[in-house]
Design a protein around this motif. Structure first.
Motif, PDB file in Angstrom:
ATOM      1  N   SER A 177       0.830  -1.211   0.000  1.00 33.37           N
ATOM      2  CA  SER A 177       0.000   0.000   0.000  1.00 33.37           C
ATOM      3  C   SER A 177       0.862   1.257   0.000  1.00 33.37           C
ATOM      4  N   ALA A 178       1.909   1.272   0.833  1.00 33.71           N
ATOM      5  CA  ALA A 178       2.811   2.426   0.859  1.00 33.71           C
ATOM      6  C   ALA A 178       3.485   2.620  -0.501  1.00 33.71           C
ATOM      7  N   PHE A 233      -2.221  11.471  -1.901  1.00 36.05           N
ATOM      8  CA  PHE A 233      -1.442  10.241  -2.069  1.00 36.05           C
ATOM      9  C   PHE A 233      -0.277  10.176  -1.087  1.00 36.05           C
ATOM     10  N   GLU A 234       0.392  11.285  -0.873  1.00 38.45           N
ATOM     11  CA  GLU A 234       1.527  11.305   0.048  1.00 38.45           C
ATOM     12  C   GLU A 234       1.072  11.068   1.486  1.00 38.45           C
ATOM     13  N   ALA A 235      -0.083  11.633   1.847  1.00 39.13           N
ATOM     14  CA  ALA A 235      -0.604  11.411   3.200  1.00 39.13           C
ATOM     15  C   ALA A 235      -0.945   9.936   3.412  1.00 39.13           C
ATOM     16  N   GLU A 236      -1.577   9.308   2.409  1.00 38.68           N
ATOM     17  CA  GLU A 236      -1.908   7.891   2.529  1.00 38.68           C
ATOM     18  C   GLU A 236      -0.644   7.035   2.550  1.00 38.68           C
ATOM     19  N   ARG A 237       0.375   7.439   1.816  1.00 38.47           N
ATOM     20  CA  ARG A 237       1.638   6.700   1.835  1.00 38.47           C
ATOM     21  C   ARG A 237       2.246   6.725   3.227  1.00 38.47           C
ATOM     22  N   ARG A 448      -3.874  -5.109  -7.761  1.00 40.75           N
ATOM     23  CA  ARG A 448      -3.407  -6.458  -8.075  1.00 40.75           C
ATOM     24  C   ARG A 448      -2.529  -7.004  -6.950  1.00 40.75           C
ATOM     25  N   ALA A 449      -1.611  -6.182  -6.430  1.00 35.30           N
ATOM     26  CA  ALA A 449      -0.766  -6.619  -5.314  1.00 35.30           C
ATOM     27  C   ALA A 449      -1.610  -6.948  -4.094  1.00 35.30           C
ATOM     28  N   ASP A 450      -2.600  -6.105  -3.803  1.00 36.58           N
ATOM     29  CA  ASP A 450      -3.478  -6.357  -2.655  1.00 36.58           C
ATOM     30  C   ASP A 450      -4.253  -7.657  -2.844  1.00 36.58           C
ATOM     31  N   ALA A 451      -4.724  -7.909  -4.068  1.00 35.93           N
ATOM     32  CA  ALA A 451      -5.467  -9.138  -4.336  1.00 35.93           C
ATOM     33  C   ALA A 451      -4.577 -10.366  -4.206  1.00 35.93           C
TER      34      ALA A 451
END
Length: 468
Positions: A177-178, A233-237, A448-451
């Motif tokens: 996710s990061a 996006f940066e905050a979520e990272r 895709r990575a999360d799945a």
């Protein structure tokens, strides 16, 4: 004494454990545990799942993070402590099969007035004693308690394994996710740079008298829209990195100096995912094993409650030395003993003991339902994860093709615009589609990575190489 010695072997030989003997529920037939989503899914293969599945992503930083999380995660420490407690309870239950004993020593000084003698009599008395007792497990209450405690310990071990599965998967998910939010922030910056060049072009056209203020405003809208996405996006990272730090047992601030904080590419297992089959899945899933052992423990507790309906027989014995002078302790006159059986029976019944039997049976019925639910839930989670992984792979492949086409279209439109063949609106539309497709592709890579991680988590792997 001779009669008691003759009676003891008879009691031991006739001992039986009341209550039901546990039998593991019958396994579902193979056609009901078949992984339907794995049959025609190009994203997976029936090969066995490796124990350290995260190594399939071929990311050294991910390997390091998962290894650290499995060693330092606080949830794992709690689960390990619960396992130690369950093992101690098992030892305590096993000790009930052994005789209990205690040693005592006493000195008393008494004074009594004797009116007939018109004087006070003082007496000293010294005594030491040894008492022992042994409960004959005639109806299996002790053995059923040990059986329940042993199953509880195995259930606690399964809980530790389940925690390892979850920690490994959630660590990989937080890292991916990061990386995904970092990549999406970079895509937004690239889009901002492209839109900045378009804005500069429109401003120069306006200054030369070939453009309009409306074109400048439209280009400004696009660049500001791209710029507005970057902070989110940066905050979520950073939020994902803080979660990752706690999963690995570190303070949140410590993660910012690690290699994970610099990740801008989503990890991917590019080869088809090895998923095995449904039967192997159910045998590997710790939560299924935990539910099965809990059912075994609750079944044994029916026997514990049933044994309380019957008499309890204990063998008691004691020896003592008593004398008015300490020097006389040990003489033949100071020796005394007692030995014999003790029978205790809750009779007549008040109804509470029988109610406890019904209660334990109801608890076992609930545990059986939870075991069935654990099997169904394991199959459901695997099917859902496989379906989403297959869909995510197809979506990413489609967006990659769309990205190639949109990039070619945007380059061609800019060339045609420079030569006057395309209007400014056509150029803006081509660049908008390219930016939207690139952003969608970045999101698809993260999805895709999360799945893929969800697939591995649903398969219940990651605990096999742990130390016992």
């Amino acid at each position: 004494m001779k009669r008691l010695a003759a009676l003891l072997p008879a009691l031991l030989l006739s001992a039986c454990a009341v209550g039901p003997n546990y039998k593991r529920p019958a396994a579902l037939p193979p056609e009901q545990v078949r992984l339907t989503e794995a049959l025609e899914n190009g994203a997976v293969t029936p090969s066995p799942l490796p124990a350290q599945w995260w190594q399939l992503f071929k990311d050294p930083e991910l390997d390091r993070l998962v290894t650290q999380a499995l060693a330092k995660n606080t949830d794992l420490r709690v689960a390990a402590a619960n396992l130690q407690r369950a093992r101690a309870v098992l030892s305590e239950a096993g000790a009930a099969r052994l005789p209990t004993s205690n040693v005592s020593g006493q000195f008393t000084n008494s004074q009594q007035v004797v009116p007939a003698l018109s004087r006070t009599v003082t007496n000293d008395f010294f005594s030491v004693g040894f008492d022992a007792s042994y409960e004959v497990d005639l109806f299996g209450g002790v053995s059923r308690s040990i059986e329940a405690a042993r199953a509880d310990a195995a259930s606690a071990q399964a809980a530790v394994d389940a925690a390892r599965v979850s920690v490994a998967a959630e660590t990989a998910r937080a890292y991916a996710s990061a990386c995904g939010f970092g990549e999406q922030a970079d895509v937004a910056r690239e889009t901002e740079e492209l839109q900045a060049r378009t804005l500069d072009l429109t401003q120069r056209r306006l200054a030369a008298g070939r453009g309009t203020q409306s074109e400048v405003d439209q280009a400004t809208v696009l660049i500001e829209q791209a710029r507005a996405q970057i902070p989110g996006f940066e905050a979520e990272r950073r939020a994902a990195l803080y979660a990752l730090a706690v999963l690995t047992g570190d303070p949140p601030a410590a993660i910012m100096d690690s290699a994970a904080a610099k990740c801008r590419t989503v990890p991917a297992a590019n080869e088809p995912l090895p998923v095995g089959d449904g039967e192997t899945l159910l045998a590997r899933r710790p939560d299924v094993r935990q539910a099965e052992r809990a059912l075994a423990a609750d079944t044994a507790r029916i026997g514990v409650a049933t044994a309380a309906l019957y008499p309890k027989i204990s063998l008691l014995g004691s020896t003592s030395l008593g004398a008015t002078q300490f020097s006389n302790l040990g003489s033949a006159q100071s020796f005394g003993y007692s030995v014999g059986p003790l029978i205790k029976w809750n009779f007549p019944f008040s109804g509470a003991a029988r109610a406890r039997v019904r209660e334990s049976k109801a608890v076992a019925e609930g545990s059986l339902a939870r075991f069935d639910a654990a099997i169904l839930n394991a199959l459901k989670e695997a099917e859902q994860a496989l379906a989403r992984a297959g869909g995510a792979a197809l979506r990413e492949a489609a967006l990659r093709r769309a990205m190639t086409a949109s990039a070619d279209a945007a380059r061609l439109s800019r060339t045609r615009f420079d030569y006057g063949a395309d209007s400014f609106l056509q150029l803006l539309d081509a660049e908008r589609q390219r930016a939207q497709t690139r952003a969608a592709l970045a999101q698809a890579e993260a999805a895709r990575a999360d799945a893929q991680i969800s697939v591995f988590k649903s398969l219940g792997g990651g605990w096999e190489t742990a130390k016992p």
